[in-house]
Design a protein around this motif. Structure first.
Motif, PDB file in Angstrom:
ATOM      1  N   ASN A  31      52.822  36.472  37.607  1.00 37.57           N
ATOM      2  CA  ASN A  31      52.082  37.556  38.257  1.00 37.57           C
ATOM      3  C   ASN A  31      51.386  38.469  37.264  1.00 37.57           C
ATOM      4  O   ASN A  31      50.375  39.082  37.600  1.00 37.57           O
ATOM      5  CB  ASN A  31      53.016  38.377  39.153  1.00 37.57           C
ATOM      6  N   LEU A  32      51.910  38.571  36.043  1.00 38.35           N
ATOM      7  CA  LEU A  32      51.258  39.407  35.034  1.00 38.35           C
ATOM      8  C   LEU A  32      49.834  38.970  34.740  1.00 38.35           C
ATOM      9  O   LEU A  32      48.982  39.791  34.423  1.00 38.35           O
ATOM     10  CB  LEU A  32      52.067  39.400  33.724  1.00 38.35           C
ATOM     11  N   SER A  33      49.583  37.671  34.861  1.00 40.20           N
ATOM     12  CA  SER A  33      48.227  37.185  34.620  1.00 40.20           C
ATOM     13  C   SER A  33      47.511  36.816  35.917  1.00 40.20           C
ATOM     14  O   SER A  33      46.483  36.154  35.897  1.00 40.20           O
ATOM     15  CB  SER A  33      48.248  35.991  33.665  1.00 40.20           C
ATOM     16  N   GLY A  34      48.058  37.233  37.054  1.00 41.03           N
ATOM     17  CA  GLY A  34      47.392  37.019  38.325  1.00 41.03           C
ATOM     18  C   GLY A  34      47.646  35.666  38.957  1.00 41.03           C
ATOM     19  O   GLY A  34      46.965  35.294  39.911  1.00 41.03           O
ATOM     20  N   MET A  35      48.593  34.921  38.450  1.00 36.70           N
ATOM     21  CA  MET A  35      48.897  33.606  39.038  1.00 36.70           C
ATOM     22  C   MET A  35      49.973  33.756  40.102  1.00 36.70           C
ATOM     23  O   MET A  35      50.856  34.607  39.992  1.00 36.70           O
ATOM     24  CB  MET A  35      49.405  32.640  37.959  1.00 36.70           C
ATOM     25  N   LEU A  36      49.887  32.925  41.122  1.00 35.19           N
ATOM     26  CA  LEU A  36      50.923  32.862  42.146  1.00 35.19           C
ATOM     27  C   LEU A  36      51.587  31.500  42.094  1.00 35.19           C
ATOM     28  O   LEU A  36      50.914  30.475  42.072  1.00 35.19           O
ATOM     29  CB  LEU A  36      50.318  33.081  43.537  1.00 35.19           C
ATOM     30  N   LEU A  37      52.885  31.497  42.059  1.00 31.53           N
ATOM     31  CA  LEU A  37      53.640  30.249  42.077  1.00 31.53           C
ATOM     32  C   LEU A  37      54.056  29.997  43.511  1.00 31.53           C
ATOM     33  O   LEU A  37      54.946  30.650  44.038  1.00 31.53           O
ATOM     34  CB  LEU A  37      54.854  30.363  41.145  1.00 31.53           C
ATOM     35  N   MET A  38      53.391  29.053  44.144  1.00 29.17           N
ATOM     36  CA  MET A  38      53.568  28.835  45.575  1.00 29.17           C
ATOM     37  C   MET A  38      54.551  27.716  45.912  1.00 29.17           C
ATOM     38  O   MET A  38      55.116  27.712  46.989  1.00 29.17           O
ATOM     39  CB  MET A  38      52.211  28.521  46.214  1.00 29.17           C
ATOM     40  N   GLU A  39      54.718  26.765  45.046  1.00 20.96           N
ATOM     41  CA  GLU A  39      55.557  25.600  45.310  1.00 20.96           C
ATOM     42  C   GLU A  39      56.634  25.484  44.234  1.00 20.96           C
ATOM     43  O   GLU A  39      56.441  25.963  43.118  1.00 20.96           O
ATOM     44  CB  GLU A  39      54.700  24.325  45.294  1.00 20.96           C
ATOM     45  N   PRO A  40      57.727  24.819  44.542  1.00 20.34           N
ATOM     46  CA  PRO A  40      58.763  24.601  43.516  1.00 20.34           C
ATOM     47  C   PRO A  40      58.224  23.874  42.282  1.00 20.34           C
ATOM     48  O   PRO A  40      58.645  24.156  41.162  1.00 20.34           O
ATOM     49  CB  PRO A  40      59.818  23.761  44.232  1.00 20.34           C
TER      50      PRO A  40
END
Length: 152
Positions: A31-40
């Motif tokens: 999240n610090l770089s604006g990424m979202l981790l959506m899947e395992p």
């Protein structure tokens, strides 16, 4: 040599710390770089590629700190990795229209500074190496040794 090892130690701590943080807190770090981790699978990719790579690089630097012959290659590694990331980020900012003051810009500043310090440390090591080679002179053989071989 001390300055070069300090540069490597700082970089090893940064890479090691970031690597561990990506393992422990992958969502927050992404999240610090604006990424979202959506899947395992994206979480495991973040842990492996952001955490694992950085931690492995930190381990190499720690290993290099203990081996005099690996200090130069470790500095070259730091320069290549950090300078490439810095220039890539600046090129992307230039083509996409800038960068805000956030983790990305702070990373660019850090990478630029550590690259410059590593370049200076490598330059200093090379300069010291050249100076040592100039100072070393061939000593004349003692007279008794010359006498041993005169009759041959």
């Amino acid at each position: 040599m001390l300055f070069a090892r300090l540069v490597l130690l700082v970089q090893a701590l940064v890479w090691g710390g970031l690597g561990l943080l990506y393992w422990i807190r992958p969502y927050e770090m992404a999240n610090l770089s604006g990424m979202l981790l959506m899947e395992p699978s994206s979480v495991s990719d973040a842990r492996v590629f952001y955490g694992g790579h950085q931690f492995a690089l930190a381990l190499f630097l720690v290993f290099a700190l203990r081996r005099r012959l690996l200090v130069r290659p470790a500095l070259i590694l730091v320069i290549l990795v950090q300078l490439t990331l810095t220039l890539s980020r600046l090129l992307i900012a230039w083509t996409e229209g800038g960068m805000e003051w956030d983790a990305q810009l702070a990373g660019v500043v850090y990478r630029g500074v550590i690259s410059a310090l590593a370049i200076f440390a490598l330059y200093w090591l090379e300069r010291q190496s050249r100076n040592r080679q100039v100072v070393v002179r061939e000593e004349p053989e003692p007279e008794e040794r010359k006498a041993d071989f005169e009759g041959l």
